[in-house]
Design a protein around this motif. Structure first.
Motif, PDB file in Angstrom:
ATOM      1  N   THR A  48      37.360   5.817 -25.705  1.00 54.13           N
ATOM      2  CA  THR A  48      37.705   7.167 -26.165  1.00 54.13           C
ATOM      3  C   THR A  48      38.443   7.120 -27.499  1.00 54.13           C
ATOM      4  OG1 THR A  48      37.861   7.924 -23.873  1.00 54.13           O
ATOM      5  CG2 THR A  48      38.861   9.317 -25.552  1.00 54.13           C
ATOM      6  N   THR A  49      39.384   6.195 -27.634  1.00 52.46           N
ATOM      7  CA  THR A  49      40.122   6.050 -28.888  1.00 52.46           C
ATOM      8  C   THR A  49      39.186   5.747 -30.051  1.00 52.46           C
ATOM      9  OG1 THR A  49      42.114   5.266 -27.761  1.00 52.46           O
ATOM     10  CG2 THR A  49      41.883   4.688 -30.092  1.00 52.46           C
ATOM     11  N   GLN A  50      38.266   4.815 -29.847  1.00 50.55           N
ATOM     12  CA  GLN A  50      37.371   4.422 -30.931  1.00 50.55           C
ATOM     13  C   GLN A  50      36.338   5.507 -31.230  1.00 50.55           C
ATOM     14  OE1 GLN A  50      38.264   2.036 -32.715  1.00 50.55           O
ATOM     15  NE2 GLN A  50      39.780   1.172 -31.296  1.00 50.55           N
ATOM     16  N   MET A  51      35.956   6.287 -30.233  1.00 54.05           N
ATOM     17  CA  MET A  51      35.053   7.409 -30.459  1.00 54.05           C
ATOM     18  C   MET A  51      35.704   8.423 -31.398  1.00 54.05           C
ATOM     19  SD  MET A  51      33.228   9.943 -27.669  1.00 54.05           S
ATOM     20  CE  MET A  51      34.783  10.545 -26.989  1.00 54.05           C
ATOM     21  N   MET A  52      36.979   8.722 -31.163  1.00 57.97           N
ATOM     22  CA  MET A  52      37.691   9.658 -32.020  1.00 57.97           C
ATOM     23  C   MET A  52      37.867   9.085 -33.422  1.00 57.97           C
ATOM     24  SD  MET A  52      37.932  12.216 -30.122  1.00 57.97           S
ATOM     25  CE  MET A  52      38.812  13.182 -31.353  1.00 57.97           C
ATOM     26  N   ASN A  53      38.118   7.782 -33.517  1.00 58.01           N
ATOM     27  CA  ASN A  53      38.233   7.149 -34.831  1.00 58.01           C
ATOM     28  C   ASN A  53      36.944   7.317 -35.635  1.00 58.01           C
ATOM     29  OD1 ASN A  53      40.850   6.265 -34.449  1.00 58.01           O
ATOM     30  ND2 ASN A  53      40.263   4.184 -33.846  1.00 58.01           N
ATOM     31  N   MET A  54      35.807   7.095 -34.982  1.00 54.58           N
ATOM     32  CA  MET A  54      34.527   7.239 -35.663  1.00 54.58           C
ATOM     33  C   MET A  54      34.353   8.647 -36.218  1.00 54.58           C
ATOM     34  SD  MET A  54      31.554   5.295 -33.555  1.00 54.58           S
ATOM     35  CE  MET A  54      32.141   4.264 -32.232  1.00 54.58           C
ATOM     36  N   ALA A  55      34.621   9.631 -35.362  1.00 58.70           N
ATOM     37  CA  ALA A  55      34.407  11.022 -35.752  1.00 58.70           C
ATOM     38  C   ALA A  55      35.366  11.450 -36.862  1.00 58.70           C
ATOM     39  CB  ALA A  55      34.573  11.930 -34.531  1.00 58.70           C
ATOM     40  N   GLU A  56      36.656  11.202 -36.656  1.00 62.68           N
ATOM     41  CA  GLU A  56      37.679  11.760 -37.536  1.00 62.68           C
ATOM     42  C   GLU A  56      37.972  10.907 -38.763  1.00 62.68           C
ATOM     43  OE1 GLU A  56      41.007  12.388 -34.968  1.00 62.68           O
ATOM     44  OE2 GLU A  56      40.037  14.056 -33.899  1.00 62.68           O
ATOM     45  N   MET A  57      37.774   9.580 -38.652  1.00 66.28           N
ATOM     46  CA  MET A  57      38.155   8.696 -39.753  1.00 66.28           C
ATOM     47  C   MET A  57      36.964   8.153 -40.534  1.00 66.28           C
ATOM     48  SD  MET A  57      41.180   6.657 -37.704  1.00 66.28           S
ATOM     49  CE  MET A  57      41.564   5.549 -39.067  1.00 66.28           C
ATOM     50  N   PHE A  58      35.753   8.302 -39.978  1.00 63.81           N
ATOM     51  CA  PHE A  58      34.577   7.776 -40.681  1.00 63.81           C
ATOM     52  C   PHE A  58      33.614   8.892 -41.078  1.00 63.81           C
ATOM     53  CE2 PHE A  58      30.524   5.680 -41.291  1.00 63.81           C
ATOM     54  CZ  PHE A  58      30.875   4.528 -41.995  1.00 63.81           C
ATOM     55  N   PHE A  59      33.148   9.670 -40.117  1.00 61.23           N
ATOM     56  CA  PHE A  59      32.131  10.682 -40.419  1.00 61.23           C
ATOM     57  C   PHE A  59      32.707  11.941 -41.045  1.00 61.23           C
ATOM     58  CE2 PHE A  59      30.029   8.204 -36.967  1.00 61.23           C
ATOM     59  CZ  PHE A  59      29.017   7.685 -37.754  1.00 61.23           C
ATOM     60  N   GLU A  60      33.877  12.366 -40.595  1.00 59.98           N
ATOM     61  CA  GLU A  60      34.475  13.579 -41.153  1.00 59.98           C
ATOM     62  C   GLU A  60      34.757  13.446 -42.651  1.00 59.98           C
ATOM     63  OE1 GLU A  60      35.680  17.487 -41.064  1.00 59.98           O
ATOM     64  OE2 GLU A  60      34.788  16.359 -39.401  1.00 59.98           O
ATOM     65  N   PRO A  61      35.376  12.350 -43.108  1.00 55.83           N
ATOM     66  CA  PRO A  61      35.600  12.218 -44.560  1.00 55.83           C
ATOM     67  C   PRO A  61      34.313  12.182 -45.377  1.00 55.83           C
ATOM     68  CG  PRO A  61      37.004  10.702 -43.362  1.00 55.83           C
ATOM     69  CD  PRO A  61      36.039  11.255 -42.362  1.00 55.83           C
TER      70      PRO A  61
END
Length: 211
Positions: free
Chosen positions: A17-30
C-alpha cells in the motif's frame, strides 16, 4: 495514449500500500499522468462487502473453495467496474493485489486442485504490464503486519490471513517466487526487507525505464 497496468504483490507486511501511494503521488502525479489506485479485494462497493467476509477473523470455517469463488466474484466486478474502464480511458492503473494473489494464495498456499487459469478465461481479464513482487522473509513480514495491528493501523477483526499458520505463509512466498520465475518479463522482484525508502528507489528505477 499511455495504457499501463501495474500490480503489486507479496505476503503480509510487505508494504504494498505504501509503495502504491508512492507510485501515484511521487512518480505519476508530477508527470501529469492520469492514474487510478485500487485494490483486491475491495476495489468496488460490492467488493468491500466481499472483503469483509474474506478477511474477518470470525470466518475461520470458510471453505477454501468458497474463499476462491469470493475472490473471483470480487475480481469480476472489479475488472468490469474499475480496471477496464480506467484502462480504456488511458489511465495508469495501480492495483494492490490481483490475479497472481489467487494463484499464490489459493493455488499454492491452499493447495486447491482447480484450473485457476481456466476459471479466469470465463471473463475478460486484463494482464498486468508490470508486477512488482515485494519479497521478504516470512517472520519479518508477519512482524510488520502485527505491529500495525497492535498500533491500530490495521483492524484485528480483519486479520484472518495474518492468523494463518507459518507454513501457510511459507508456501505463499514459494508460490509467488515460482510465478516470478515463470514470467520474468512481467515480474520485478523487489527486496522488501529494505527500508521503505530503499524499496521505493528500486521501484522508481524500474519505472524510469518505461518513462
Amino acid at each position: 495514449m499511455i495504457m499501463l497496468f501495474i500490480t503489486l504483490e507479496g505476503g503480509e507486511g510487505a508494504g504494498k500500500t505504501t509503495q502504491m501511494m508512492n507510485m501515484a503521488e511521487m512518480f505519476f502525479e508530477p508527470k501529469k499522468l492520469p492514474w487510478v489506485i485500487t485494490r483486491e479485494p475491495g476495489g468496488t462497493e460490492i467488493g468491500k462487502q466481499i472483503r469483509q467476509i474474506l478477511k474477518s477473523t470470525n470466518n475461520t470455517v470458510l471453505a477454501p473453495e468458497a474463499e476462491l469463488f469470493l475472490f473471483l466474484a470480487d475480481r469480476t466486478q472489479h475488472i468490469k467496474q474499475i480496471i477496464t474502464p480506467a484502462l480504456n480511458r488511458g489511465d495508469i492503473v495501480i492495483c494492490d493485489r490481483y490475479l497472481d494473489s489467487t494463484f499464490a494464495y489459493q493455488g499454492v498456499a491452499r493447495n486447491l486442485k482447480v484450473d485457476l487459469a481456466g476459471l479466469h478465461q470465463l471473463f475478460d481479464v486484463p494482464i498486468p504490464d508490470i508486477t512488482f513482487l515485494l519479497d521478504l522473509p516470512i517472520g519479518l513480514g508477519l512482524s510488520r503486519a502485527w505491529h500495525q495491528i497492535i498500533n491500530g493501523k490495521r483492524d484485528y477483526t480483519q486479520a484472518r490471513f495474518e492468523n494463518e499458520k507459518f507454513s501457510f505463509h511459507e508456501n505463499l512466498r514459494r508460490g509467488y517466487l515460482r510465478l516470478a520465475k515463470q514470467e520474468p518479463h512481467r515480474f520485478c522482484v523487489i527486496d522488501a526487507k529494505q527500508s521503505e525508502e530503499k524499496v521505493w528507489r528500486d521501484i522508481q528505477k524500474i519505472l524510469n525505464t518505461f518513462f
